[in-house]
Scaffold this motif. Structure first.
Motif, PDB file in Angstrom:
ATOM      1  N   SER A  94       0.791  -1.363  -0.248  1.00  0.00           N
ATOM      2  CA  SER A  94      -0.317   0.138  -0.316  1.00  0.00           C
ATOM      3  C   SER A  94       0.776   1.100   0.277  1.00  0.00           C
ATOM      4  CB  SER A  94      -1.058   0.105   1.408  1.00  0.00           C
ATOM      5  OG  SER A  94      -0.383  -0.165   2.203  1.00  0.00           O
ATOM      6  N   LEU A  95       0.407   2.304  -0.079  1.00  0.00           N
ATOM      7  CA  LEU A  95       1.068   3.472  -0.558  1.00  0.00           C
ATOM      8  C   LEU A  95       1.601   3.776   1.108  1.00  0.00           C
ATOM      9  CD1 LEU A  95      -1.480   5.494  -2.272  1.00  0.00           C
ATOM     10  CD2 LEU A  95       1.101   4.864  -3.323  1.00  0.00           C
ATOM     11  N   HIS A  96       2.998   4.127   0.805  1.00  0.00           N
ATOM     12  CA  HIS A  96       3.480   4.736   2.462  1.00  0.00           C
ATOM     13  C   HIS A  96       4.142   5.806   2.213  1.00  0.00           C
ATOM     14  CE1 HIS A  96       2.446   0.539   3.895  1.00  0.00           C
ATOM     15  NE2 HIS A  96       2.717   1.703   4.891  1.00  0.00           N
ATOM     16  N   PHE A  97       4.391   7.288   2.969  1.00  0.00           N
ATOM     17  CA  PHE A  97       4.666   8.475   3.168  1.00  0.00           C
ATOM     18  C   PHE A  97       6.255   8.090   4.267  1.00  0.00           C
ATOM     19  CE2 PHE A  97       5.963  12.529   5.190  1.00  0.00           C
ATOM     20  CZ  PHE A  97       6.257  12.866   4.491  1.00  0.00           C
ATOM     21  N   ILE A  98       7.898   8.154   2.949  1.00  0.00           N
ATOM     22  CA  ILE A  98       9.081   7.281   3.965  1.00  0.00           C
ATOM     23  C   ILE A  98      10.012   8.133   3.618  1.00  0.00           C
ATOM     24  CG2 ILE A  98      11.096   5.850   3.176  1.00  0.00           C
ATOM     25  CD1 ILE A  98       8.676   4.818   1.024  1.00  0.00           C
ATOM     26  N   THR A  99      10.124   8.599   4.599  1.00  0.00           N
ATOM     27  CA  THR A  99      11.533   9.748   4.891  1.00  0.00           C
ATOM     28  C   THR A  99      12.515   9.299   5.540  1.00  0.00           C
ATOM     29  OG1 THR A  99      11.072   9.618   8.180  1.00  0.00           O
ATOM     30  CG2 THR A  99       8.720  10.968   6.648  1.00  0.00           C
ATOM     31  N   LEU A 100      13.145   7.573   5.514  1.00  0.00           N
ATOM     32  CA  LEU A 100      14.443   7.333   6.326  1.00  0.00           C
ATOM     33  C   LEU A 100      14.405   6.051   5.752  1.00  0.00           C
ATOM     34  CD1 LEU A 100      16.544   8.256   8.138  1.00  0.00           C
ATOM     35  CD2 LEU A 100      15.305   6.711   9.828  1.00  0.00           C
ATOM     36  N   TYR A 184      11.742   3.584   6.726  1.00  0.00           N
ATOM     37  CA  TYR A 184      10.910   3.464   7.745  1.00  0.00           C
ATOM     38  C   TYR A 184      10.319   4.873   6.974  1.00  0.00           C
ATOM     39  CZ  TYR A 184      15.622   2.442   9.876  1.00  0.00           C
ATOM     40  OH  TYR A 184      16.283   1.645  10.356  1.00  0.00           O
ATOM     41  N   GLY A 185       9.288   5.158   7.665  1.00  0.00           N
ATOM     42  CA  GLY A 185       7.638   6.057   7.403  1.00  0.00           C
ATOM     43  C   GLY A 185       6.744   5.482   8.239  1.00  0.00           C
TER      44      GLY A 185
END
Length: 874
Positions: A94-100, A184-185
């Motif tokens: 699924s869509l994820h917000f990835i920051t690291l 990560y996110g």
């Protein structure tokens, strides 16, 4: 386990109540490569060296004993020039917000030594269209590992929104590489797949190019008429812009970076149309849009938003949801606007944002659909438990929403805790008011509501008795707060071991001579948001200046200048500003000429000479009023300010002309110069030595005129310093300009919304002009004539730069405070304001830098400054 459940209940409650958009600072949890939540079948690769180095072994810091401990491609990694071809792919389902992202090499318990020195990342939301990630400066290559053991974490700036992510190792020379990775996110609950909008445009503000484009947009970029299509960018990066669109959260970027903006001139229909595509049909409850509202620069929030809905491939629905906004003429703060979407079902939304000013700027858009809000952890997908979570503890335990009793218990516990906190806060406020009332009793008895006391005698002994509140004799503009409202600077810097007696010596004070402080034993006088002048009697201790025998006459004697003026003779022209206890208006006063001509003082006669015509000619004045509901302390402070102002007589200090105190609201009438404040005056001029002078519509001013203005400011401050008065807010915004470049010092700047950005707000109430303040004022809360000298150096810099920009405009407020610490440490890392182009080296090095000396005792006095400025003009 119970503590963990309570933690997540609290988190869920707070997020439901407060946040509806992702927070990159919180959204930093492992998505399951290490912990096993990402299944083996969701990890694939372009190739593998052997079965023991297959893609499923590419999990960060994870070894199940079957493989060789990493993913390794079956060929040498390509060089950067040729471009990487091998990749390790992760499907998040699924869509994820990835920051690291995190990477690690292969060591196989000492049997291997392969790692990726550098790599690139590609991502996709649908598995067909792939986008190469790059940072905010366009760089695609990420520095990886230097050995096979250490985990290297890299922030993705900007973050990405994706379902599929590929790691593509590269190296400078042919070598075998192996990788283990983690993402990560948090889950992207918005479901927003792309937005389309017109391309952002470029603004020119005071000769500065402001680029309002979406610089990290990952879709296609067309012409202005087509704009941005099928991508995501800055409007979904979880970071919203500052109040001042010229500044940014990101260091080293261009002005306007945080915003996407459009000008009304380019849109004949009067609105900007944006289309938002989602992953599925959703039930939308609201949309939040973060807008800039700096109307002083021609930018306002949208006037109206009309949103149309579409399900599947059907046509747009004909009935939109519309929100109309009132015009905000007061606050220039950027903010989120919530647009209710009325539980409409759709897979796409088209919104039209109508212009309300020349420019419209948006920095973030977020949607809330159904009951979903952003959590800060991903949803686990079976298999395994984490073995070594990076970074921090593992929060991946889904809250059992079916366990109603636990959820209710959490909510009840939270409510009880909040009620207890409220009771404690209220009790502290009541207790502080009781203490304040007791400490001010003598002052309240002494300062009655009568305006003038003809023959009141203030002895030094009586002054010492009334100094129990620790106040000081200063030309203040505002009312001091107690320590409960403002954490004292001294508390902030006690943690630094180097703060010892040297700070007191450098700042011109010592602990043995420091008088009692206001609002507590270790408090320091400081700013609050109010537009009043508070002069407070105190002892002659060296911590802050006090009323001496020389200026005690300012509070005694006959009030010759306090003349009552008829209110009906005042004609309102403009509201200049407002503070906590009153307002400041620009008015015309009829018949004021008689009062001015009868005043024997030279300062007021200067005003009389400027007014031409008969006695009935209206005079431009500033009228400061006190709100009718003001308390007794505010009234007493207002009356005390009147008494002080009535005795300040200097050609370069704004004079009190008359008062209206026979009925409420109380008013004081001061002169106001026809050319307004010095900041706006200089901003509308240019130096007559500029080569392109013929092509500009600006009026010109000479260098000698600028130095004459600075000399007049120094003259006025020399007069105040002779009375031991500390202004505390000297700046061009607090200087007024009359005919022939006449300058007079005033104190209206803080009450004006136009200059709200010049003040740093502490805990929502206290405000400080930190860009003009000395290091000891910020760190120690200490205001003296030496700190006024520091502010004069900044004011001189403003004058010689024609107020083209704010001091330290390249710094955020927090960076300005950090730079103040460097002035204290004096290790050569402090940053000074640069020399203005028209400023001679001698004036900059000897005068400006002299005003900013670390040791307050080594700074020049205003008498010396006035003499030096006079010599520089000869």
């Amino acid at each position: 386990m119970k503590a963990l459940q309570i933690r997540h209940c609290l988190l869920l409650f707070l997020l439901t109540a407060v946040r509806t958009q992702v927070n990159p600072g919180v959204c930093r949890y492992p998505l399951g490569m290490t912990g096993g939540q990402i299944l083996d079948e969701d990890i694939s690769a372009s190739s593998q060296w052997s079965e023991s180095t297959a893609a499923r072994y590419g999990r960060l810091d994870f070894d199940d004993g079957d493989g060789d401990g990493a993913w390794c491609p079956n060929i040498m990694a390509e060089t950067d020039a040729g471009g990487p071809k091998d990749f390790l792919q992760v499907d998040l389902r699924s869509l994820h917000f990835i920051t690291l992202v995190g990477t690690q090499g292969r060591h196989a318990d000492g049997m291997g030594n392969e790692f990726a020195q550098r790599y690139r990342i590609k991502y996709s939301r649908d598995g067909s269209r792939w986008v190469a990630w790059h940072d905010r400066k366009g760089r695609q290559v990420i520095e990886g590992n230097m050995n096979a053991y250490d985990v290297v974490l890299k922030d993705l700036e900007p973050p990405i929104i994706a379902r599929f992510v590929r790691f593509m190792p590269i190296t400078d020379h042919s070598m075998i590489v192996c990788m283990r990775v983690e993402l990560y996110g948090c889950e992207w609950l918005d479901g927003l797949v792309s937005y389309s909008a017109p391309a952002g445009q470029e603004m020119t503000y005071r000769g500065l190019d402001v680029h309002l484009n979406d610089s990290v947009y990952d879709g296609s970029m067309g012409l202005q008429s087509v704009g941005m299509e099928e991508g995501l960018g800055q409007l979904t990066d979880g970071t919203w812009g500052l109040d001042d669109f010229l500044h940014s959260h990101v260091y080293g970027v261009w002005p306007g970076y945080d915003y996407v903006g459009w000008t009304n001139e380019s849109f004949p229909k009067g609105y900007v149309e944006m289309t938002f595509e989602f992953d599925r049909v959703r039930n939308f409850t609201s949309m939040k849009v973060h807008c800039n509202n700096m109307f002083s620069r021609g930018v306002r929030m949208f006037r109206q938003a009309s949103c149309y809905f579409r399900t599947s491939e059907l046509d747009w629905e004909s009935q939109p949801v519309t929100l109309r906004l009132p015009v905000d003429r007061v606050s220039q703060s950027a903010r989120f606007i919530t647009v209710p979407l009325g539980d409409r079902m759709a897979s796409a939304i088209k919104c039209r944002f109508a212009f309300n000013e020349a420019w419209m700027m948006i920095s973030e858009v977020a949607f809330q659909s159904g009951t979903a809000v952003y959590n800060t952890s991903p949803t686990p997908r079976k298999r395994g438990h984490p073995t070594n979570v990076l970074p921090g503890d593992d929060p991946i335990h889904k809250v059992d929403e079916s366990n109603t009793r636990i959820l209710i218990g959490c909510l009840v516990a939270i409510i009880v805790i909040l009620l207890a906190i409220i009771v404690i806060i209220l009790w502290r406020q009541v207790w502080q008011k009781m203490l304040e009332k007791a400490s001010r009793r003598m002052l309240d008895d002494e300062l009655s509501a009568r305006l003038a006391v003809q023959t009141q005698a203030f002895s030094f002994h009586h002054s010492s008795q009334s100094s129990g509140d620790g106040s000081n004799s200063t030309y203040e503009r505002i009312f001091p707060l107690c320590s409960s409202d403002y954490q004292e600077p001294s508390r902030l810097i006690r943690k630094l071991p180097e703060f010892a007696q040297s700070t007191e010596e450098l700042a011109g004070t010592s602990s043995s001579s420091r008088p009692p402080q206001a609002c507590g034993s270790d408090g320091a006088p400081h700013y609050a948001e109010a537009d009043i002048v508070s002069l407070q009697e105190g002892t002659t201790g060296s911590n802050t200046y006090s009323i001496t025998a020389v200026n005690m006459s300012l509070l005694s004697g006959k009030d010759t200048a306090m003349r009552e003026f008829p209110r009906d003779k005042l004609t309102f022209k403009e509201k200049l500003g407002e503070g906590q206890f009153g307002e400041v208006h620009l008015c015309e006063a009829e018949g004021m000429q008689n009062i001015v001509e009868k005043d024997p003082s030279e300062a007021v006669n200067d005003l009389s000479n400027e007014v031409e015509g008969s006695d009935d000619t209206p005079i431009l004045v500033a009228v400061k009023t006190l709100r009718e509901d003001a308390n007794k302390n505010a009234r007493n402070d207002f009356l005390k300010e009147i008494r002080i102002m009535s005795r300040l007589r200097d050609p370069n200090i704004v004079s009190l002309l008359a008062v209206c105190v026979e009925s409420d609201p109380l008013c004081m009438i001061t002169e106001y110069m026809e050319n307004g404040d010095l900041n706006q005056f200089l901003s509308s001029h240019q130096l007559d030595e500029v080569e392109e002078i013929q092509s500009s519509d600006k009026a010109t001013v000479s260098y000698s005129n600028l130095m004459s203005m600075a000399t007049q400011v120094a003259s006025g401050m020399k007069y105040l310093s002779s009375l031991n008065f500390v202004h505390r807010d000297l700046a061009t915004r607090n200087c007024l300009v009359g005919k022939n470049y006449t300058i007079k010092i005033a104190d209206f700047g803080m009450s004006r919304n136009l200059y709200r950005g010049d003040y740093y707000r502490i805990q929502g109430r206290a405000v400080l002009p930190i860009r003009w303040m000395s290091w000891e004022s910020i760190l120690l809360g200490k205001f003296t004539m030496a700190s006024d000298v520091w502010a004069f150096g900044v004011t001189l810099w403003e004058i010689l730069t024609l107020c083209e920009e704010q001091p330290y405009s390249q710094f955020s407020d927090e960076q300005v405070i950090e730079n103040t610490g460097e002035f204290f440490r004096d290790q050569g890392k402090q940053v000074y304001l640069p020399r203005p182009a028209c400023c001679p080296d001698a004036v900059y090095s000897s005068l400006m830098l002299g005003c900013w000396r670390r040791n307050a005792k080594q700074r020049p006095t205003f008498q010396e400054i006035y003499s030096q400025l006079g010599e520089s003009q000869e």
